[in-house]
Design an enzyme around this catalytic site. Structure first.
Site, short mmCIF file in Angstrom:
data_model
loop_
_atom_site.label_atom_id
_atom_site.label_comp_id
_atom_site.label_asym_id
_atom_site.label_seq_id
_atom_site.Cartn_x
_atom_site.Cartn_y
_atom_site.Cartn_z
N SER A 33 0.66 -1.27 0.17
CA SER A 33 0.07 0.04 -0.06
C SER A 33 0.75 1.34 0.12
O SER A 33 0.32 2.48 -0.23
CB SER A 33 -0.99 -0.09 1.02
OG SER A 33 -0.25 0.07 2.41
N ASP A 323 -3.49 8.42 7.83
CA ASP A 323 -4.45 7.65 8.39
C ASP A 323 -3.74 6.65 9.35
O ASP A 323 -2.58 7.06 9.85
CB ASP A 323 -5.35 6.70 7.31
CG ASP A 323 -4.34 5.60 6.57
OD1 ASP A 323 -3.08 5.45 6.83
OD2 ASP A 323 -4.93 5.23 5.36
N HIS A 326 -0.68 4.78 7.40
CA HIS A 326 0.08 5.61 6.13
C HIS A 326 0.44 7.03 6.25
O HIS A 326 0.12 7.60 7.00
CB HIS A 326 -0.51 5.37 4.80
CG HIS A 326 -0.98 4.17 4.55
ND1 HIS A 326 -2.40 3.60 4.73
CD2 HIS A 326 -0.48 2.97 3.96
CE1 HIS A 326 -2.60 2.59 4.44
NE2 HIS A 326 -1.29 1.92 3.89
#
Length: 366
Positions: A33, A323, A326
């Site tokens: 991610s 978040d 990240h």
């Protein structure tokens, strides 16, 4: 969802190209991610996606684009600084042979890991082995379009980024629902991961990868999610020690492998210290928050993901984390700049190698 600091960059040098190629130097990115630029958005059953506001608010038109961030990733920033085109997501419908040769390809997938078993509860995601298989398919397309000799030169001149590992800990080994958590201890799991990654990097070399950058892990135990779940409200020290052990083992492996494989320029990039200092002393770098996400559900923690009803912080440039997992673009810029400074990245350094041995094409296992 997956964590954030994992992987942070590193490598370059020049292999050699036996055939000259009138094509741009492009990147092929393998990751999770932290590097995903939209692949997971096209996985219909996948649970790890960044397809809702406020993801992407500071990128392009401000709409979600698949990046698990408010803006650019570390790979975006380093590539931009080097003057390289941004690779197209593998699953993007606009991907063609021409865009592959103009921009390269990004195979990164949120929730993916070095191990096939990592992140299975996300239902759909690409593990590194799967990403390598997709890369093989990409090569077949280019060979069919321009022939073997020119495609070999194209792939050997390209820059390869490999940035995975954090999910293998946070979304596998450290979760008791996975068999790896009771099959291995800390040392043997790091060894298992490192050996698996070595096999995968060797596969990539056999497929033509000569200029290879491998990202190390950051202090995974200090991401907001880990802080919320900690019984002491502090960083999870065991998780951070695992990241440090992984970085030491993989750094040695990458350096050894680069010296053993023909025409290989493999480098390991470690930004653990600067990220750890950023989290510990945010004001030193112009930030004022390093323990909670900019995009959150207010006092409801953990928020897990950023959604349209989430509340945004007043100044995104002052937050280290976007978040629960990240970093923000501002933090990514600091990390990228540190790596650029350490490694001396520039586009000129990619254009000076004149020769290379033929590539063999082993099949990925697992």
């Amino acid at each position: 969802m997956r964590p954030p600091f994992r992987s942070i960059l590193v490598t370059i040098v020049l292999g050699v190209v036996f055939f000259r190629c009138d094509c741009e130097i492009v990147q092929f990115i393998f990751g999770d991610s932290l590097s995903d630029v939209g692949n997971n958005n096209y996985l219909s059953k996948g649970l790890a996606k960044a397809n809702l506001p406020w993801y992407g608010i500071d990128f392009g038109n401000g709409m979600p684009n698949g990046r698990f961030c408010n803006g650019r990733t570390v790979a975006d920033i380093i590539g931009d600084d080097m003057g390289l085109p941004r690779p197209t997501a593998f699953l993007d419908p606009s991907l063609t042979e021409d865009t592959i040769m103009q921009n390269g390809v990004n195979y990164a997938s949120g929730g993916g890991g070095i191990l096939n078993e990592t992140g299975t509860y996300f239902i759909q995601r690409f593990s590194l082995y799967r990403q390598i298989e997709l890369f093989q398919g990409t090569q077949d397309l280019i060979v069919a379009k321009v022939g073997h000799d020119k495609s070999q030169s194209f792939f050997q001149q390209a820059l390869y980024v490999v940035a995975l590992g954090s999910n293998d800990f946070i979304n596998n080994y450290l979760m008791p629902v996975y068999s790896d958590s009771w099959t291995y201890n800390d040392d043997s799991f790091v060894e298992y991961l490192t050996q698996t990654l070595q096999t995968q990097l060797t596969l990539l070399h056999g497929l033509g990868a000569r200029h290879l950058m491998v990202f190390g892990l950051g202090p995974m135990g200090c991401i907001p999610l880990q802080l919320v779940l900690s019984t002491t409200s502090g960083c999870q020290e065991r998780t951070n020690k695992l990241a440090l052990s992984f970085n030491r083992a993989v750094s040695k492996m990458v350096n050894d492998l680069g010296s053993q494989l023909p025409n290989a320029s493999f480098t390991f990039g470690d930004a653990y210290d600067v990220v750890n200092d950023l989290i510990s002393n945010p004001s030193k770098y112009g930030f004022n928050n390093s323990d909670s996400p900019c995009c959150s559900w207010g006092k409801i923690r953990p928020a897990l993901t950023c959604i349209p009803v989430s509340k945004l912080c007043k100044d995104r440039s002052k937050y280290v984390f976007w978040d629960e997992y990240h970093p923000t673009e501002s933090a990514n810029m600091l990390i990228a700049n540190e790596l650029i400074k350490k490694m001396g990245f520039n586009k000129t350094s990619l254009t000076q190698a004149p020769t290379a041995s033929p590539a063999v094409s082993p099949s990925p296992q697992g």
